[in-house]
Design an enzyme around this catalytic site. Structure first.
Site, PDB file in Angstrom:
ATOM      1  N   TYR A  31       0.820  -1.209   0.000  1.00  0.00           N
ATOM      2  CA  TYR A  31       0.000   0.000   0.000  1.00  0.00           C
ATOM      3  C   TYR A  31       0.852   1.257   0.000  1.00  0.00           C
ATOM      4  CZ  TYR A  31       0.879   0.843   5.011  1.00  0.00           C
ATOM      5  OH  TYR A  31       1.467   1.117   6.218  1.00  0.00           O
ATOM      6  N   LYS A 144       6.364  -1.867   1.820  1.00  0.00           N
ATOM      7  CA  LYS A 144       5.219  -1.263   2.514  1.00  0.00           C
ATOM      8  C   LYS A 144       4.049  -2.236   2.415  1.00  0.00           C
ATOM      9  CE  LYS A 144       3.185   3.303   3.325  1.00  0.00           C
ATOM     10  NZ  LYS A 144       3.356   3.298   4.781  1.00  0.00           N
ATOM     11  N   GLU A 177      12.454   2.137  13.879  1.00  0.00           N
ATOM     12  CA  GLU A 177      11.519   3.202  13.480  1.00  0.00           C
ATOM     13  C   GLU A 177      10.300   3.154  14.391  1.00  0.00           C
ATOM     14  OE1 GLU A 177      10.021   2.365   9.485  1.00  0.00           O
ATOM     15  OE2 GLU A 177      10.092   0.224   9.873  1.00  0.00           O
ATOM     16  N   LEU A 201      11.231   1.079   6.806  1.00  0.00           N
ATOM     17  CA  LEU A 201      10.595   1.613   5.605  1.00  0.00           C
ATOM     18  C   LEU A 201      11.323   2.903   5.230  1.00  0.00           C
ATOM     19  CD1 LEU A 201       8.044   1.238   3.712  1.00  0.00           C
ATOM     20  CD2 LEU A 201       7.093   3.136   5.011  1.00  0.00           C
TER      21      LEU A 201
HETATM   22  N1  PDD Z   1       3.019   4.946   7.449  1.00  0.00           N
HETATM   23  N2  PDD Z   1       7.677   3.549   8.894  1.00  0.00           N
HETATM   24  C1  PDD Z   1       6.514   2.889   8.908  1.00  0.00           C
HETATM   25  C2  PDD Z   1       6.462   1.524   9.491  1.00  0.00           C
HETATM   26  C3  PDD Z   1       5.361   3.485   8.363  1.00  0.00           C
HETATM   27  O1  PDD Z   1       4.212   2.811   8.347  1.00  0.00           O
HETATM   28  C4  PDD Z   1       5.435   4.804   7.837  1.00  0.00           C
HETATM   29  C5  PDD Z   1       4.261   5.505   7.236  1.00  0.00           C
HETATM   30  C6  PDD Z   1       6.675   5.459   7.862  1.00  0.00           C
HETATM   31  C7  PDD Z   1       6.869   6.846   7.285  1.00  0.00           C
HETATM   32  O2  PDD Z   1       6.845   6.823   5.879  1.00  0.00           O
HETATM   33  P1  PDD Z   1       6.312   8.060   5.031  1.00  0.00           P
HETATM   34  O3  PDD Z   1       7.104   9.230   5.440  1.00  0.00           O
HETATM   35  O4  PDD Z   1       6.580   7.683   3.632  1.00  0.00           O
HETATM   36  O5  PDD Z   1       4.846   8.239   5.339  1.00  0.00           O
HETATM   37  C8  PDD Z   1       7.774   4.803   8.383  1.00  0.00           C
HETATM   38  C9  PDD Z   1       1.816   5.452   6.839  1.00  0.00           C
HETATM   39  C10 PDD Z   1       1.568   6.889   7.099  1.00  0.00           C
HETATM   40  C11 PDD Z   1       0.653   4.554   7.206  1.00  0.00           C
HETATM   41  O6  PDD Z   1       0.886   3.364   7.315  1.00  0.00           O
HETATM   42  O7  PDD Z   1      -0.482   5.028   7.324  1.00  0.00           O
END
Ligand code: PDD
Length: 277
Positions: A31, A144, A177, A201
């Site tokens: 996703y 992701k 993270e 991620l």
């Molecule tokens: N999640 N690490 C994880 C495990 C995440 O799920 C996310 C973002 C990030 C940050 O990535 P980005 O800057 O590209 O949003 C890091 C999204 C917001 C979600 O799962 O809803």
């Protein structure tokens, strides 16, 4: 709220995907989440490139252009202003079997969810408390994937302690993270964040913050840091697409920066805000 499934618009409440969709049975789906500011998708190309990497990593033979075409159609139809795009691609085979054939069929589903930017700006201003938790996830966190049970259970732990995020720590003591964010620490004016690799991620916001910081002459180091470095940091913040940069003011009951957002965090928040318009 409307959803778009394989090119057809439905209401969220209407039946959508089949029970044999493998994201339901096996977490076999990937996703993206994109932030829409003022009717424009922020860093859309970067999100689609990461989606393409996720698709390839889980062996989906699906052209990213096909996914982008569907996003375009739905975007033009809905014309969201302040919203997030949730976009999920999953596999289905019509039976529950750990593996059937290669390639299987794909489901592409998405929706736009309104974002309350006022609530987010308040969170950014005040910061929030977090907990730490063991990182018990699988090793391919660069994908992701919708298999997020471990992340959800760590967030549950945080919420039960009236905290807003959990920072995940390997058994070796290294910080990876957050459950849905990347983590940065500031120590002696140096900005430190976990380097990219299979273990985290590659956040789009993370990359943007690093670029902004470097452009501003801030020294950025991408490396593992330990839980004790985290607890001992001058400032800590987390980043993601929805919330941008949020200061961490307490970790496991220990105040960070005397329980207030730090100046480098605030400076980066301002640069981020400026970069949107
Ligand atoms: N999640 N690490 C994880 C495990 C995440 O799920 C996310 C973002 C990030 C940050 O990535 P980005 O800057 O590209 O949003 C890091 C999204 C917001 C979600 O799962 O809803």
């Amino acid at each position: 709220m409307n959803v778009f499934i394989n090119g057809s618009t439905k209401k969220l409440e209407e039946p959508g995907l089949s029970l044999t969709d493998r994201s339901y049975l096996f977490g076999d789906g990937v996703y993206e989440v994109v932030h829409i500011y003022n009717g424009k998708m922020f860093m859309y190309d970067e999100h689609m490139e990461r989606l393409d990497r996720s698709l390839k990593a889980v062996h989906y033979s699906l052209d990213i252009e096909q996914v982008k075409q569907q996003v375009k159609t739905f975007f033009q139809q809905e014309r969201p202003l302040e919203a997030s795009l949730y976009l999920q691609v999953s596999r289905h085979a019509g039976v529950r079997s750990h593996w059937t054939k290669d390639p299987m069929d794909y489901n592409i589903a998405m929706w736009f969810k309104p974002i309350d930017m006022e609530a987010i700006r308040l969170k950014q201003k005040n910061g929030f408390p977090v907990v730490t938790d063991r990182d018990v996830r699988w090793k391919f966190r660069f994908i992701k994937s919708v298999s997020l049970l471990a992340n959800c259970l760590s967030l549950r732990k945080a919420l039960l302690q009236n905290c807003n995020e959990a920072i995940l720590i390997e058994d070796t003591g290294e910080v990876t993270e957050g459950t849905s964010s990347n983590v940065f620490i500031v120590k002696d004016n140096q900005l430190i964040t976990t380097h990219e690799g299979e273990h985290i991620l590659s956040g789009i916001t993370r990359k943007h913050v690093i670029d902004l910081a470097k452009k501003d002459g801030i020294e950025v180091v991408e490396r593992f840091f330990s839980k004790s470095e985290l607890m001992d940091a001058d400032e800590v913040f987390v980043t993601n697409t929805i919330s941008e940069i949020v200061p961490v003011i307490k970790i496991d009951d220990a105040p960070i920066h005397r329980g207030t957002p730090g100046s480098m965090t605030q400076h980066l928040q301002q640069m981020f805000k400026d970069s949107i318009s």
